[in-house]
Design a protein around this motif. Structure first.
Motif, PDB file in Angstrom:
ATOM      1  N   LEU A  98     -10.942  -1.627   4.773  1.00  0.00           N
ATOM      2  CA  LEU A  98     -12.102  -1.533   3.878  1.00  0.00           C
ATOM      3  C   LEU A  98     -13.417  -1.955   4.404  1.00  0.00           C
ATOM      4  N   GLU A 116      -5.428  -4.415   4.934  1.00  0.00           N
ATOM      5  CA  GLU A 116      -6.178  -3.646   3.900  1.00  0.00           C
ATOM      6  C   GLU A 116      -7.580  -3.985   3.701  1.00  0.00           C
ATOM      7  N   SER A 117      -7.892  -5.275   4.090  1.00  0.00           N
ATOM      8  CA  SER A 117      -9.322  -5.765   3.718  1.00  0.00           C
ATOM      9  C   SER A 117      -9.962  -5.307   5.161  1.00  0.00           C
ATOM     10  N   ARG A 128      -5.989  -9.491   5.929  1.00  0.00           N
ATOM     11  CA  ARG A 128      -4.845  -8.512   5.927  1.00  0.00           C
ATOM     12  C   ARG A 128      -5.529  -6.973   6.203  1.00  0.00           C
TER      13      ARG A 128
END
Lengths: 473, 161
Positions: free
Chosen positions: A178, A174-175, A172
């Motif tokens: 991060l 977002e992962s 994803r």
């Protein structure tokens, strides 16, 4: 509310030329600086033994280990600078080129770093008395800053590993994002061993000055342009959601209102990174283009509500506070070589072209400066995916924009147009008069834009007249 | 958000652990104590016996007259990896002996470099009879420190003479 108000006067041909000159000047300066740092490193390496050190025990591995380490460190900072959103650099190269270059320079730095590690371990083992595992253990545990360097290397490996195309597709956003933040940590953790164990950094006052300049430039640019500037703008303009409108199945528009918006002035075709302060999930930012500027203090963005974040986005309510980063993007009227344009969009790629079309079409109108011809082709799979239909009709009447939806499943082979259209090249030749004398703005999936570009080049559109934006990383 | 907080807390904990290790604050961990003696083992009779590291290094620039020779300590030079100081013995205007009083030895690599570079620099000095000697490849900083310390010792002898 009318969505057809151009906020800015479009730049004249003379202004466009001046801006183009300034962009090539910035570009040349950036390339010279980057090349200069590499040349300086090689010279200092030569002055500190360099080639001559090959004769010593393990010398060849050690001296090239030092060189690869120095170049890797330099490229590591350059790829940070490429992503620091430095405004003149953003304008000169555009974010697509910057992102591509960042990836390229980052990968080069990474492989050089691995070569540096292998060469230094090999050289120390050849020169010393320890076995290979013993030597590695000794290097990691006894040399100043080396344990930190190992941790930094692991962080950088995680970042590069998660950015390889195969991994990137499965993660994803977002992962991935991060994990990518650990790049800053990695860059920071490898610094101490460069200072304490790698003597080339502090070998001469000139080199010390050089390294601290590059390091503070990278750190300063990140703090200034990625943190302070967006935060300052968010606080100054205090954007809030004013209204949410459903545009089509799975697509909504959000109108935002802010204060002192005249000082923000996004150029039509640009986008922001948006953070909606809705509670959980607010940390995730999304790139959305400004699809219209309905009035002085407002901006409208248009987004899909079908992704991972869809349900959260549909819960946006009037009054929701919004943080912004931007404006970014180079899909702007001032980058044109010609007066007339062809705008090509696939799916939601139409959003930046919606405001750009209106902006360009409103130019000129006098005998000396005739109105630009604006042709907008929107590629969609199903009729219900059509966007801004009523607005396009209004714009056709107001400014003579010729907007068409090309509907249907993809054609056979490598076609980037619906099957019903047939051969894309033949279609464009018949539909778009004077194509080689137009600028073409493309927005859609990477692969779609690549295939469209091939067709356009074959039809005589010059490379410099094709402008692309994609939000994939 | 929970995941981000967990990642953040884990990262901070890992950083605290990392920085609690000695080398993370700029120190090296000495591995081979007493290797300086190995370097100075080429000392011949006539030179004042010294053992580096176990007692404070002698002050530079004070020629100590001995029965047949002048023994003088060079200045302590700071290399990027630690201090380096030589002692010169002159007899009849000729350099007869160079002893390295201290050299960088915190890291194993420094010890290895000095193990091959210092004997080479010493024999070059004895044949050149000056500090104008060739750099040892792979030992740039050792050579620079050695030359500077040697030159300061020779200058001190000239002033005294």
């Amino acid at each position: 509310m009318s969505m057809t108000t151009a906020a800015l006067a479009a730049p004249s041909a003379a202004t466009r030329l001046r801006m183009r000159r300034r962009r090539s000047w910035v570009s040349a300066l950036a390339l010279t600086l980057a090349g200069g740092t590499l040349a300086l490193l090689v010279i200092s390496w030569l002055a500190n033994g360099g080639i001559a050190a090959i004769g010593a025990p393990g010398g060849a591995a050690l001296t090239f280990g030092r060189l690869t380490g120095l170049v890797a460190a330099d490229l590591l900072l350059m790829q940070v600078l490429l992503m620091a959103r430095i405004p003149p650099l953003e304008r000169a190269w555009g974010q697509a080129t910057l992102t591509r270059t960042h990836r390229l320079v980052g990968m080069a730095s990474f492989w050089l770093m691995l070569a540096h590690i292998v060469l230094i371990v090999a050289g120390y083992t050849q020169a010393g008395t320890l076995s290979l595992p013993g030597q590695i253990w000794d290097l990691v545990t006894t040399y100043p800053g080396m344990l930190l360097a190992v941790a930094g290397t692991l962080a950088l490996i995680a970042v590069v590993g998660s950015s390889l195309r195969a991994a990137r597709r499965r993660l994803r956003y977002e992962s991935w994002h991060l994990i990518h933040l650990y790049a800053y940590l990695g860059v920071g953790l490898v610094l101490p061993h460069q200072l304490w164990t790698g003597a080339d950094f502090l070998a001469a006052p000139g080199m010390t000055l050089f390294w601290w300049s590059v390091w503070s430039a990278a750190a300063g640019a990140i703090v200034l342009f990625r943190l302070a500037l967006p935060l300052g703008r968010s606080l100054l303009h205090r954007l809030v959601v004013e209204s949410v409108t459903r545009e089509a199945s799975g697509v909504q528009s959000v109108v935002l209102r802010g204060s002192r918006m005249a000082r923000l002035r996004p150029a039509p075709g640009q986008y922001f990174q948006w953070r909606f302060l809705t509670g959980p999930g607010w940390t995730r930012s999304h790139p959305y283009s400004v699809s219209a500027v309905p009035g002085r203090d407002r901006m409208r963005i248009t987004m899909s509500t079908e992704g991972d974040e869809g349900s959260r986005l549909t819960r946006l309510r009037p009054g929701t506070r919004v943080l912004i980063e931007g404006p970014y993007g180079s899909l702007t009227a001032d980058r044109r070589m010609h007066r007339d344009v062809l705008l090509l969009a696939a799916g939601l790629g139409v959003t930046p072209l919606r405001s750009l079309a209106e902006h360009i079409a409103a130019e000129g109108g006098s005998a000396r400066h005739p109105r630009p011809s604006v042709i907008m082709l929107h590629r969609i799979s199903r009729p219900q995916e059509a966007l801004f239909t009523a607005e396009w009709q209004a714009l056709a009447g107001l400014h003579g924009i010729d907007a068409r939806a090309l509907v249907g499943p993809r054609g056979p082979g490598s076609s980037w147009m619906p099957a019903a259209i047939g051969n894309p090249a033949r279609y464009l030749r018949a539909t778009v008069p004077g194509l080689p004398e137009r600028d073409v703005f493309l927005c859609g999936p990477q692969d779609w834009m690549r295939r469209a570009r091939t067709t356009l080049l074959a039809l005589g559109v010059s490379r410099r007249a094709i402008h692309r934006e994609s939000f994939g990383v | 958000m929970k995941r981000i907080l967990a990642a953040f807390a884990g990262t901070v904990a890992a950083l605290v652990l990392l920085f609690s290790y000695r080398t993370s604050l700029g120190d090296a961990v000495a591995t081979l104590p007493g290797s300086a003696a190995h370097v100075a083992s080429g000392a011949q009779s006539g030179a004042a016996p010294t053992t580096a590291g176990t007692e404070p290094p002698p002050r530079a620039g004070t020629p100590a007259p001995s029965a047949s020779a002048t023994v003088v300590n060079g200045a302590t030079e700071q290399t990027p990896y630690g201090p380096l100081q030589v002692q010169v013995t002159l007899a009849g205007g000729r350099i007869t002996q160079v002893t390295v009083l201290q050299h960088p030895d915190a890291a194993r690599r420094s010890q290895e470099i000095n193990a091959f570079a210092l004997p080479q620099l010493r024999s070059e000095t004895l044949s050149a009879q000056s500090a104008g000697i060739d750099a040892v490849s792979g030992a740039t900083y050792t050579t620079e420190g050695y030359q500077a310390s040697l030159q300061s010792a020779l200058d001190a002898v000239h002033h005294a003479a």
